[in-house]
Write an enzyme that holds these catalytic residues in place. Structure first.
Site, PDB file in Angstrom:
ATOM      1  N   CYS A  68      40.905  44.899  42.344  1.00  0.00           N
ATOM      2  CA  CYS A  68      41.907  45.926  42.648  1.00  0.00           C
ATOM      3  C   CYS A  68      41.402  46.859  43.750  1.00  0.00           C
ATOM      4  CB  CYS A  68      42.320  46.659  41.378  1.00  0.00           C
ATOM      5  SG  CYS A  68      43.987  47.315  41.529  1.00  0.00           S
ATOM      6  N   HIS A 112      43.924  42.469  37.813  1.00  0.00           N
ATOM      7  CA  HIS A 112      42.793  42.710  36.899  1.00  0.00           C
ATOM      8  C   HIS A 112      42.585  41.500  35.995  1.00  0.00           C
ATOM      9  CE1 HIS A 112      42.176  47.028  37.715  1.00  0.00           C
ATOM     10  NE2 HIS A 112      43.459  46.998  38.014  1.00  0.00           N
ATOM     11  N   GLU A 163      40.163  40.831  34.212  1.00  0.00           N
ATOM     12  CA  GLU A 163      39.418  41.181  32.985  1.00  0.00           C
ATOM     13  C   GLU A 163      40.322  41.346  31.769  1.00  0.00           C
ATOM     14  OE1 GLU A 163      39.828  43.094  35.642  1.00  0.00           O
ATOM     15  OE2 GLU A 163      39.820  45.244  35.199  1.00  0.00           O
TER      16      GLU A 163
HETATM   17  N1  GLN Z   1      43.947  53.129  43.763  1.00  0.00           N
HETATM   18  C1  GLN Z   1      44.377  51.811  44.079  1.00  0.00           C
HETATM   19  C2  GLN Z   1      45.882  51.659  43.977  1.00  0.00           C
HETATM   20  O1  GLN Z   1      46.542  52.454  43.351  1.00  0.00           O
HETATM   21  C3  GLN Z   1      43.685  50.777  43.207  1.00  0.00           C
HETATM   22  C4  GLN Z   1      44.095  50.832  41.776  1.00  0.00           C
HETATM   23  C5  GLN Z   1      43.168  50.060  40.867  1.00  0.00           C
HETATM   24  O2  GLN Z   1      42.037  49.742  41.243  1.00  0.00           O
HETATM   25  N2  GLN Z   1      43.604  49.754  39.669  1.00  0.00           N
HETATM   26  O3  GLN Z   1      46.425  50.725  44.504  1.00  0.00           O
END
Ligand code: GLN
Length: 561
Positions: A392, A527, A529
Site C-alpha cells: 500500500c 493488503h 496480509e
Molecule cells: N496513505 C495512503 C493512501 O491513503 C496509503 C494507505 C495505506 O497504506 N493503507 O492511499
C-alpha cells in the site's frame, strides 16, 4: 438449529477474548460444525476506521469492505471463514440506526430508550445475516464486565437468552487467575468479583475460562466453581502458551470444546481432528533457523498496528519451518531534519540498520512523517539487492523512489504529501480524471468511509513474477487507501525497469509493480496480509520469505569471502 455462545471478559482487558473465541470456533470446526463469529464493540465510533493505530491497533478490512476490529482478523485466521460487515457491530452503528429510525417516525411516538430500543437493535444484529445452517454463532463482547458502555450489550445478551431459550445459549466468561508471588498462590478473588458483576446484570456464566501462567490446583478450581456457581468441570484452565496457534490445542486439552458440546447435548457425536493445529505448532516450536526481516514503519512501538502483517509473515515462515525475527525500524530513525527539510540519514547509518536484513518490508501507512526514512530504506534495498516488499503506502513510496532516483523526476511525490508536486506519480484518481467524470471519493470531506475498501479484482501480466507467485490471471485482494499510483507515468516507470504487473480490470489503476533485474522487488496497492492463514499462508508472503532465505545464502557467502 443454531446454538449461541456469548463470550464476555472480566478482571482486565487484553486477556485474549478474540483469540479465545477464534480458538473455540476452530475447535468446533474441527468437530465438523459450521460456525460464525461476531464482535460487539461498545465504543461510540461507527467503526475503527477513524481511530489512531495507537488507540486501536490495526483496522482489519473484510472482503465486503468493512473496517473492523482486529479480532475479526483472528476469526478469519483461525477458521478460514470470510467475515462480513454484519460481523462487526459497534455502539456507533447501533445508535445511528436507532436515531435514524426515530427521525423517520418508526417508533410511533414512543419515548426511545436504551431498553428496549437499543437492546432490540442489538438483538436484531445478533441474528442478522446468519445462514440457517450455522451450528454455532459465537458473539464476543468487547471490553470488560463493569464497563458502563458495555451494559446494553450484556442486557441484550441476557434478554436474547430468554427469547431463544436458555438451553440454546452458553455464556463463557474469560477471566484472569493471577499468581501472587508474595503469597506464592494463584488468586481466585478477581474472578469471583467479576462473576458477581456479571450476575448483577442477570447473567450466570456457564463456563469460566481462566487465564493463568501456571496450572490451577484442584483446590482453586473447586473454590472458583463453588463461589461462581459453576460446575467444577466447567472451570477451564487457559494456560499461557508459546504461540497463539497453540491456543486451540491447549483449550481442547483443558476440555473447552468437550464441555461446550456436552452443554448443548452434542457430546461425542463428532470426533475432534486437530492434526492441522498440531502440525503448525510443531513447525513453530522446532524451527530450522531464523529469518530476519526489517519492517520500516511509522507505528513500530505499537505492534498491534501491524497485527495481520506479523501473522502473515509468521505463516510463511512456519510453512518453511523457520522462525520469524522482525527488526522493527522506526522510519524516523532513517531521516533527519536540517532545519527546513527532512533528508535521509547517511549510508553508514542505513547500513547499520539494514545490513543483516534478509528482506525489507515497508507496510501501509498514512501521512508524511517517516516517508523520507522509508524511501531511504527502499533505495538501500534496491541498490543492495535485498528482497523488498512494499504494501500500500510501501508501493506508493517505491514508485516515488524509483521515479526520483531512476527516472530522473526529482520532484516526484504523492499528492497526499505535496498537493502541488509537478510529478504526482501517486495521487487521487479524481485529480487526473476530467471534470464531470469525477468520482465522489475526493469530494467527500468526511474521513470515515471515504476510501477504496474491500476486495477488488486485479489482472496479472503473463510472464511476470507475480503471475508465477499467484499462478492466476485474475486475483481478488483487499484494499484500504485513498491514493493510487498514476497510470500516466507507466511508460516512464517501465523504461527504468519498474513494470506494472498487476492492474485493475479497467486498466486505470496500477495494483502491483515489480523491478526487473532485482532479485525480488515487489510492491502492491492492496493488503495481502488480510488473507493469510496459518494453514494456507499467502503466496506473496511465501515468495518473499523464500527470497529472504535465498538472501541468507548470499549474506553467508559474503561473510566467508
Ligand atoms: N496513505 C495512503 C493512501 O491513503 C496509503 C494507505 C495505506 O497504506 N493503507 O492511499
Amino acid at each position: 438449529m443454531t446454538q449461541y455462545i456469548f463470550v464476555t471478559g472480566g478482571v482486565l482487558s487484553s486477556l485474549g477474548k478474540g483469540l479465545a473465541s477464534a480458538s473455540l470456533a476452530a475447535l468446533l470446526q474441527a468437530r465438523g460444525y459450521k460456525v460464525r463469529l461476531r464482535k460487539f464493540d461498545p465504543y461510540l465510533n461507527v467503526d475503527p476506521g477513524t481511530m489512531s493505530p495507537y488507540q486501536h491497533g490495526e483496522v482489519y478490512v473484510t472482503d465486503d469492505g468493512a473496517e473492523t476490529d482486529l479480532d475479526l482478523g483472528h476469526y478469519e485466521r483461525f477458521t478460514g471463514i470470510s467475515c462480513r460487515r454484519s460481523d462487526s457491530v459497534t455502539t456507533g452503528q447501533v445508535y445511528s440506526s436507532v436515531i435514524a429510525k426515530e427521525r423517520h417516525g418508526d417508533y410511533l411516538g414512543a419515548t426511545v430508550q436504551v431498553i428496549p430500543h437499543i437492546t432490540d437493535e442489538i438483538k436484531q444484529r445478533i441474528v442478522a445475516d446468519v445462514e440457517e445452517d450455522i451450528d454455532f454463532l459465537i458473539c464476543e463482547a468487547g471490553g470488560t464486565v463493569g464497563d458502563i458502555e458495555g451494559q446494553p450489550y450484556l442486557e441484550a445478551f441476557r434478554q436474547f437468552a430468554i427469547d431463544v431459550g436458555r438451553k440454546n445459549v452458553l455464556f463463557i466468561h474469560l477471566t484472569l487467575v493471577p499468581y501472587i508471588a508474595s503469597a506464592a498462590e494463584l488468586k481466585t478473588k478477581p474472578s469471583q468479583h467479576s462473576v458477581k458483576e456479571l450476575l448483577s446484570l442477570g447473567i450466570q456464566p456457564d463456563i469460566l475460562l481462566c487465564r493463568c501462567d501456571r496450572p490451577i490446583p484442584a483446590s482453586a478450581k473447586h473454590k472458583l466453581a463453588l463461589f461462581c456457581n459453576i460446575k467444577p468441570e466447567c472451570v477451564i484452565e487457559a494456560l499461557d502458551v508459546e504461540t497463539i496457534y497453540e491456543v486451540p490445542l491447549s483449550y481442547s486439552l483443558a476440555g473447552l470444546d468437550s464441555e461446550v458440546t456436552k452443554y448443548f447435548g452434542l457430546e461425542s457425536t463428532k470426533p475432534v481432528n486437530l492434526k492441522i493445529w498440531q502440525d503448525i505448532v510443531t513447525n513453530c516450536k522446532y524451527p530450522k533457523g531464523e529469518v530476519r526481516i526489517a519492517v520500516v514503519g511509522k507505528y513500530v512501538e505499537c505492534k498491534d498496528a501491524y497485527k495481520s502483517l506479523i501473522e502473515a509473515l509468521t505463516h510463511a515462515c512456519i510453512s518453511y519451518n523457520y522462525k520469524l525475527r522482525i527488526d522493527w525500524i522506526s522510519a524516523d530513525t532513517l531521516e533527519i531534519s536540517d532545519g527546513n527539510r527532512t533528508v535521509a540519514v547517511d549510508d553508514s547509518i542505513l547500513y547499520e540498520h539494514l545490513r543483516d536484513a534478509q528482506g525489507v518490508l515497508v507496510p501501509g501507512g498514512y501521512g508524511e512523517r517517516g516517508t523520507v526514512g522509508k524511501i531511504a530504506a527502499i533505495t538501500y534495498a534496491r541498490e543492495n539487492d535485498i528482497p523488498f516488499f512494499g504494501i500500500c503506502l510501501g508501493m506508493q513510496l517505491a514508485v516515488i523512489e524509483i521515479a526520483r532516483n531512476l527516472a530522473g523526476l526529482q520532484e516526484a511525490n504523492s499528492s497526499e504529501f505535496s498537493p502541488s508536486t509537478p510529478h504526482p506519480v501517486v495521487g487521487l484518481l479524481e485529480e487526473w480524471e476530467e471534470q464531470g467524470e469525477k468520482q465522489t471519493r475526493s469530494q467527500e470531506s468526511d474521513l470515515g468511509g471515504t476510501m477504496r475498501l474491500g476486495v477488488q479484482e486485479c489482472k496479472l501480466s503473463p510472464g511476470s513474477l507475480v503471475h508465477k507467485i499467484y499462478n492466476q490471471d485474475v486475483i481478488r485482494e483487499r484494499h484500504r487507501h485513498r491514493y493510487e499510483v498514476n497510470i500516466a507515468y507507466k511508460d516512464k516507470m517501465e523504461a527504468v525497469g519498474l513494470k506494472i504487473t498487476g492492474i485493475s480490470p479497467d486498466g486505470k489503476l496500477p495494483e502491483m509493480v515489480e523491478l526487473v533485474g532485482h532479485p525480488w522487488f515487489v510492491a502492491m496497492q492492496f493488503h495481502p496480509e488480510f488473507k493469510s492463514q496459518p494453514m494456507t499462508p499467502h503466496p506473496v508472503f511465501k515468495a518473499f520469505i523464500k527470497a529472504a532465505l535465498e538472501r541468507a545464502d548470499v549474506l553467508k557467502k559474503g561473510k566467508v569471502a
